[in-house]
Design an enzyme around this catalytic site. Sequence first.
Site, short mmCIF file in Angstrom:
data_model
loop_
_atom_site.label_atom_id
_atom_site.label_comp_id
_atom_site.label_asym_id
_atom_site.label_seq_id
_atom_site.Cartn_x
_atom_site.Cartn_y
_atom_site.Cartn_z
N CYS B 86 -19.29 -0.25 -30.01
CA CYS B 86 -18.77 -0.71 -31.24
C CYS B 86 -19.04 0.10 -32.47
O CYS B 86 -19.17 1.34 -32.35
CB CYS B 86 -18.46 -2.17 -31.36
N HIS B 196 -16.38 -4.30 -26.04
CA HIS B 196 -17.74 -5.24 -25.90
C HIS B 196 -17.95 -5.59 -24.43
O HIS B 196 -17.57 -6.90 -24.14
CB HIS B 196 -17.67 -6.25 -26.83
N GLU B 198 -20.76 -6.39 -23.11
CA GLU B 198 -21.70 -7.38 -23.13
C GLU B 198 -21.17 -8.79 -23.37
O GLU B 198 -21.75 -10.04 -23.18
CB GLU B 198 -22.78 -7.29 -24.36
#
Lengths: 83, 222
Positions: B86, B196, B198
């Site tokens: 990002c 993302h 994660e």
Amino acid sequence: MTLFNARVTVTLKNGVLDPQGKAIEGSLSALGFAGVEQVRQGKVFAVTLNADSKKSAIQSLNSMCEKLLANTVIEDYAVEIVA
Amino acid sequence: MKTTVIIFPGSNRDRDMIAAITKISGHVPKTVWHTETELSSTDLVIIPGGFSYGDYLRSGAIAARSPIMDALSNAATQGIPIIGVCNGFQILTEAGLLPGALMRNAGLTFVCREVKLEITNANTQFSSRYGQGEIIRCPVAHHDGNYFADEAVLKKLEDNSQVVFRYAEGTNPNGSINDIAGIINEQGNVLGMMPHPENLIEDAHTGDDGRRLFESALGLVA
């Protein structure tokens, strides 16, 4: 050393889509401004700097554009000494 | 396995990233503040998401000129794996470590939702645990994720299979050219991606499609 007032204009390159410009263009039409062909949004920086000469001021400003003020992948810049 | 997470003023996904790396690898990553000038021995460097410097000037522009960036650039040259997610992707392009630029989303709005990603190159150190052409789920949350590169750069990216992740058909959230969601550099050790991974690594996230990216990068057995 002389104090220079400069104006740096950064705009999106031709061919790079500018959705913000497009939205502004649409809004101008909605307000009744006829004949608007295109709007491209950009940024203006007012830079006050000390330099030995106008030439070195411009050199320095060009370098600022290359290194930070503009992203030359997508943007063009123009440097102008206003006072 | 030593991992490092670089933090800038305005980073805000650093904790998510640290939690993900810790859960997956069993080791807590080291954090490095942007004013530092060295990255001591590390096997993987991550630049997390967020809004470094409030996105002033351009997303990632100011962070890309931070003191730590010389060390990051050296690490990239040495072949150390680097992941930018990002805002991390924006910083890597602004720093010239990845080609192209990330512009305002074509729809002009901030997008925060789940998209589908196609693994378009499973032959990288970041995607080896995925199947070529596999479609995975992944969240996105950004305002400036509209990837752009000129024709010559784009051709090179495509010819070299440097596009690792593409938004699957119909899910491009931001107008990115060629549906590009994530790319690697020519050397193959620097990855930048807008989504993302994660945030999708365990049941509490409703799935773990992002987990294998870290397992790939960390060289872990799935």
